[in-house]
Design an enzyme around this catalytic site. Structure first.
Site, PDB file in Angstrom:
ATOM      1  N   ASP A 196      60.239 -49.101  15.729  1.00 47.05           N
ATOM      2  CA  ASP A 196      60.561 -50.010  14.631  1.00 47.05           C
ATOM      3  C   ASP A 196      60.129 -49.667  13.244  1.00 47.05           C
ATOM      4  O   ASP A 196      59.085 -49.469  12.550  1.00 47.05           O
ATOM      5  CB  ASP A 196      60.326 -50.871  14.841  1.00 47.05           C
ATOM      6  CG  ASP A 196      61.033 -52.322  13.942  1.00 47.05           C
ATOM      7  OD1 ASP A 196      62.008 -52.432  14.274  1.00 47.05           O
ATOM      8  OD2 ASP A 196      60.032 -52.429  13.449  1.00 47.05           O
ATOM      9  N   ASN A 249      48.266 -51.859  24.618  1.00 42.18           N
ATOM     10  CA  ASN A 249      49.361 -52.712  24.674  1.00 42.18           C
ATOM     11  C   ASN A 249      50.125 -52.346  25.285  1.00 42.18           C
ATOM     12  O   ASN A 249      51.504 -52.663  25.126  1.00 42.18           O
ATOM     13  CB  ASN A 249      49.768 -52.700  22.951  1.00 42.18           C
ATOM     14  CG  ASN A 249      48.774 -53.313  22.377  1.00 42.18           C
ATOM     15  OD1 ASN A 249      48.335 -54.278  22.910  1.00 42.18           O
ATOM     16  ND2 ASN A 249      48.384 -53.034  20.752  1.00 42.18           N
ATOM     17  N   HIS A 253      67.233 -56.426   6.361  1.00 39.92           N
ATOM     18  CA  HIS A 253      65.764 -56.840   6.302  1.00 39.92           C
ATOM     19  C   HIS A 253      65.550 -58.522   6.353  1.00 39.92           C
ATOM     20  O   HIS A 253      64.341 -58.498   6.740  1.00 39.92           O
ATOM     21  CB  HIS A 253      64.736 -55.722   5.756  1.00 39.92           C
ATOM     22  CG  HIS A 253      63.545 -55.653   5.493  1.00 39.92           C
ATOM     23  ND1 HIS A 253      62.828 -53.504   5.390  1.00 39.92           N
ATOM     24  CD2 HIS A 253      62.827 -56.619   7.395  1.00 39.92           C
ATOM     25  CE1 HIS A 253      61.661 -54.344   6.900  1.00 39.92           C
ATOM     26  NE2 HIS A 253      61.906 -56.052   7.221  1.00 39.92           N
ATOM     27  N   LYS A 300      65.653 -50.256   9.190  1.00 39.41           N
ATOM     28  CA  LYS A 300      66.527 -52.072   7.822  1.00 39.41           C
ATOM     29  C   LYS A 300      66.782 -51.434   6.896  1.00 39.41           C
ATOM     30  O   LYS A 300      66.109 -50.716   6.182  1.00 39.41           O
ATOM     31  CB  LYS A 300      65.308 -52.852   7.993  1.00 39.41           C
ATOM     32  CG  LYS A 300      64.331 -52.884   9.634  1.00 39.41           C
ATOM     33  CD  LYS A 300      63.915 -53.907   9.859  1.00 39.41           C
ATOM     34  CE  LYS A 300      62.963 -54.183  10.884  1.00 39.41           C
ATOM     35  NZ  LYS A 300      61.766 -53.202  10.539  1.00 39.41           N
ATOM     36  N   TYR A 341      58.720 -49.625   4.502  1.00 43.18           N
ATOM     37  CA  TYR A 341      57.471 -49.101   5.205  1.00 43.18           C
ATOM     38  C   TYR A 341      56.947 -47.862   4.531  1.00 43.18           C
ATOM     39  O   TYR A 341      56.009 -47.219   4.733  1.00 43.18           O
ATOM     40  CB  TYR A 341      57.452 -48.943   6.562  1.00 43.18           C
ATOM     41  CG  TYR A 341      58.236 -50.202   7.170  1.00 43.18           C
ATOM     42  CD1 TYR A 341      57.775 -51.804   6.951  1.00 43.18           C
ATOM     43  CD2 TYR A 341      58.283 -50.386   8.617  1.00 43.18           C
ATOM     44  CE1 TYR A 341      58.273 -52.660   7.602  1.00 43.18           C
ATOM     45  CE2 TYR A 341      58.519 -51.697   9.741  1.00 43.18           C
ATOM     46  CZ  TYR A 341      58.769 -52.442   8.650  1.00 43.18           C
ATOM     47  OH  TYR A 341      59.298 -53.785   9.475  1.00 43.18           O
TER      48      TYR A 341
HETATM   49  N1  LIG Z   1      61.190 -57.346   9.999  1.00 39.73           N
HETATM   50  C1  LIG Z   1      60.069 -57.645   9.598  1.00 39.73           C
HETATM   51  O1  LIG Z   1      60.303 -58.223   7.837  1.00 39.73           O
HETATM   52  C2  LIG Z   1      58.878 -57.148   9.927  1.00 39.73           C
HETATM   53  C3  LIG Z   1      57.517 -58.224   9.051  1.00 39.73           C
HETATM   54  C4  LIG Z   1      56.423 -57.687  10.231  1.00 39.73           C
HETATM   55  C5  LIG Z   1      56.411 -56.246  11.002  1.00 39.73           C
HETATM   56  N2  LIG Z   1      58.159 -56.268  11.124  1.00 39.73           N
HETATM   57  C6  LIG Z   1      57.125 -54.941  12.301  1.00 39.73           C
HETATM   58  O2  LIG Z   1      56.703 -55.747  13.645  1.00 39.73           O
HETATM   59  C7  LIG Z   1      55.519 -54.889  14.264  1.00 39.73           C
HETATM   60  C8  LIG Z   1      54.375 -55.682  14.320  1.00 39.73           C
HETATM   61  O3  LIG Z   1      53.795 -56.461  13.271  1.00 39.73           O
HETATM   62  P1  LIG Z   1      52.833 -56.605  12.130  1.00 39.73           P
HETATM   63  O4  LIG Z   1      52.115 -54.883  12.190  1.00 39.73           O
HETATM   64  O5  LIG Z   1      52.918 -56.467  11.637  1.00 39.73           O
HETATM   65  O6  LIG Z   1      51.494 -57.499  13.894  1.00 39.73           O
HETATM   66  P2  LIG Z   1      50.861 -57.774  14.803  1.00 39.73           P
HETATM   67  O7  LIG Z   1      50.759 -55.797  15.788  1.00 39.73           O
HETATM   68  O8  LIG Z   1      50.896 -58.169  15.248  1.00 39.73           O
HETATM   69  O9  LIG Z   1      49.731 -56.622  14.652  1.00 39.73           O
HETATM   70  C9  LIG Z   1      49.243 -55.091  14.524  1.00 39.73           C
HETATM   71  C10 LIG Z   1      47.562 -55.741  14.009  1.00 39.73           C
HETATM   72  O10 LIG Z   1      46.222 -55.769  14.817  1.00 39.73           O
HETATM   73  C11 LIG Z   1      45.867 -54.921  15.176  1.00 39.73           C
HETATM   74  N3  LIG Z   1      46.075 -54.582  17.124  1.00 39.73           N
HETATM   75  C12 LIG Z   1      46.861 -54.090  17.725  1.00 39.73           C
HETATM   76  N4  LIG Z   1      46.681 -53.929  18.269  1.00 39.73           N
HETATM   77  C13 LIG Z   1      45.681 -54.549  18.859  1.00 39.73           C
HETATM   78  C14 LIG Z   1      44.941 -54.828  20.073  1.00 39.73           C
HETATM   79  N5  LIG Z   1      45.146 -54.537  21.079  1.00 39.73           N
HETATM   80  N6  LIG Z   1      43.389 -55.560  19.902  1.00 39.73           N
HETATM   81  C15 LIG Z   1      43.298 -55.860  18.752  1.00 39.73           C
HETATM   82  N7  LIG Z   1      43.744 -55.412  17.846  1.00 39.73           N
HETATM   83  C16 LIG Z   1      45.052 -54.789  17.456  1.00 39.73           C
HETATM   84  C17 LIG Z   1      46.324 -53.696  14.312  1.00 39.73           C
HETATM   85  O11 LIG Z   1      44.905 -52.814  14.419  1.00 39.73           O
HETATM   86  P3  LIG Z   1      45.178 -50.742  14.200  1.00 39.73           P
HETATM   87  O12 LIG Z   1      45.846 -51.078  13.900  1.00 39.73           O
HETATM   88  O13 LIG Z   1      43.779 -50.835  13.327  1.00 39.73           O
HETATM   89  O14 LIG Z   1      44.608 -50.915  15.736  1.00 39.73           O
HETATM   90  C18 LIG Z   1      46.868 -54.328  13.377  1.00 39.73           C
HETATM   91  O15 LIG Z   1      45.689 -54.363  11.936  1.00 39.73           O
HETATM   92  C19 LIG Z   1      55.423 -53.932  12.739  1.00 39.73           C
HETATM   93  O16 LIG Z   1      55.004 -52.924  12.144  1.00 39.73           O
HETATM   94  C20 LIG Z   1      56.940 -53.784  11.493  1.00 39.73           C
HETATM   95  O17 LIG Z   1      57.595 -52.915  13.010  1.00 39.73           O
HETATM   96  C21 LIG Z   1      58.997 -56.573  10.864  1.00 39.73           C
END
Ligand SMILES: NC(=O)c1ccc[n+]([C@@H]2O[C@H](COP(=O)([O-])OP(=O)(O)OC[C@H]3O[C@@H](n4cnc5c(N)ncnc54)[C@H](OP(=O)(O)O)[C@@H]3O)[C@@H](O)[C@H]2O)c1
Length: 275
Positions: free
Chosen positions: A46, A241, A109, A76, A51
């Site tokens: 994704d 994960n 988006h 997006k 980004y």
């Molecule tokens: N459509 C939208 O508006 C929108 C908005 C936000 C996100 N997204 C999408 O959703 C995806 C995921 O959301 P997100 O990146 O915001 O947050 P997330 O996946 O909920 O969390 C990512 C964070 O958690 C940490 N992490 C990941 N796996 C872990 C584990 N097993 N144990 C402990 N910590 C862990 C990562 O650290 P490290 O990287 O330092 O390991 C990072 O700081 C995004 O990457 C993007 O593709 C979409």
């Protein structure tokens, strides 16, 4: 390792229920990190123009040695590209950056309800879809009122709605609206960027099942039927994960985690966010 299940979208396209998120991965780390995810077994990536790493995501997909048909890629439309012609140009830009011949899923988006015109923008996405350059189209951060307006004035029903969902924001109303209209829910920030991992209810379940809090939270999403794509730049976490298919939560666990809802967002409110 058991296979990642596919979800069939409303147009028959299949998407792996677990993918890899790339928000906040700096471009210079994106190729290597995405390759690590693909090597681990992820087949769904994704990204977004916002980004700034589409180019490196595309490089990783091309350099992985995998068949293009075996990797599901989502991108997006940027918030500055609402309106019909701008949206067509933004899609071309995304495809140039990715260096791929087609996209699996292209999303609006954000709805930008007061500054943009998502109905006009959607017409451009419908054209892109009909041309075959995107195998499916959808939206992100749409509330039921935005979806209702879109459904009233368009011909293609969005295949997905990608929204913020995690144990502190369970999004019951938007998910129910999606289920009613055959719009799959994709859960972004599935572990609330780490905020839910120290929750006592989650850590207690994690201890009982012998898994990490992240694995329990991601498993909760999968058993609720949503599509998830956790982000990590850490190889050990990328692997952790992905290890979600050899254990199950009970209905009681699912209910207990869902009851943690407090309607708490990590990101903006789609009704008021204007890019
Ligand atoms: N459509 C939208 O508006 C929108 C908005 C936000 C996100 N997204 C999408 O959703 C995806 C995921 O959301 P997100 O990146 O915001 O947050 P997330 O996946 O909920 O969390 C990512 C964070 O958690 C940490 N992490 C990941 N796996 C872990 C584990 N097993 N144990 C402990 N910590 C862990 C990562 O650290 P490290 O990287 O330092 O390991 C990072 O700081 C995004 O990457 C993007 O593709 C979409």
């Amino acid at each position: 390792m058991p296979a990642v299940p596919d979800i069939t979208l409303n147009n028959g396209v299949t998407i792996p229920q677990l993918g890899f998120g790339t928000f906040q991965i700096p471009p210079k780390e994106t190729r290597e990190t995405t390759l690590a995810a693909l090597e681990t077994g992820y087949r769904h990536i994704d990204t977004a123009e916002m980004y700034g790493n589409e180019k490196e995501v595309g490089q990783a997909v091309r350099d992985s040695g995998l068949d293009r048909a075996d990797v599901f890629v989502t991108s997006k439309l940027n918030n500055d590209a609402h309106q019909h012609d701008e949206a067509l140009r933004a899609f071309d830009r995304t495809m140039d950056e990715l260096g791929l011949e087609y996209l699996d899923l292209f999303l609006i988006h954000w709805p930008l309800p007061s500054s943009g015109d998502f109905v006009e923008t959607w017409k451009a996405l419908e054209e892109i879809y009909r041309s075959g350059r995107a195998k499916a189209i959808g939206v992100s951060n749409f509330q039921p009122n935005h979806l209702r307006r879109l459904l009233e004035s368009s011909t293609v029903v969005p295949a997905v709605n990608q929204i913020e969902v995690h144990p502190y924001l369970t999004q019951d109303a938007v998910r129910a609206f999606g289920a009613e209209h055959d719009i799959a829910t994709e859960a972004w920030s599935p572990i609330a960027q780490g905020k839910v991992l120290s929750d006592p209810a989650i850590t207690r379940i994690a201890e009982r099942v012998g898994r990490s809090a992240a694995q329990v939270t991601l498993r909760w999403h999968l058993q609720r039927g949503d599509i998830v794509f956790p982000k990590s730049v850490t190889k050990k976490r990328i692997e952790e994960n992905f290890e979600l298919f050899d254990f199950e939560l009970t209905e009681g666990d699912i209910g207990e985690i869902s009851a943690l809802n407090r309607d708490e967002r990590t990101g903006p409110d789609p009704d008021t966010f204007n890019g």
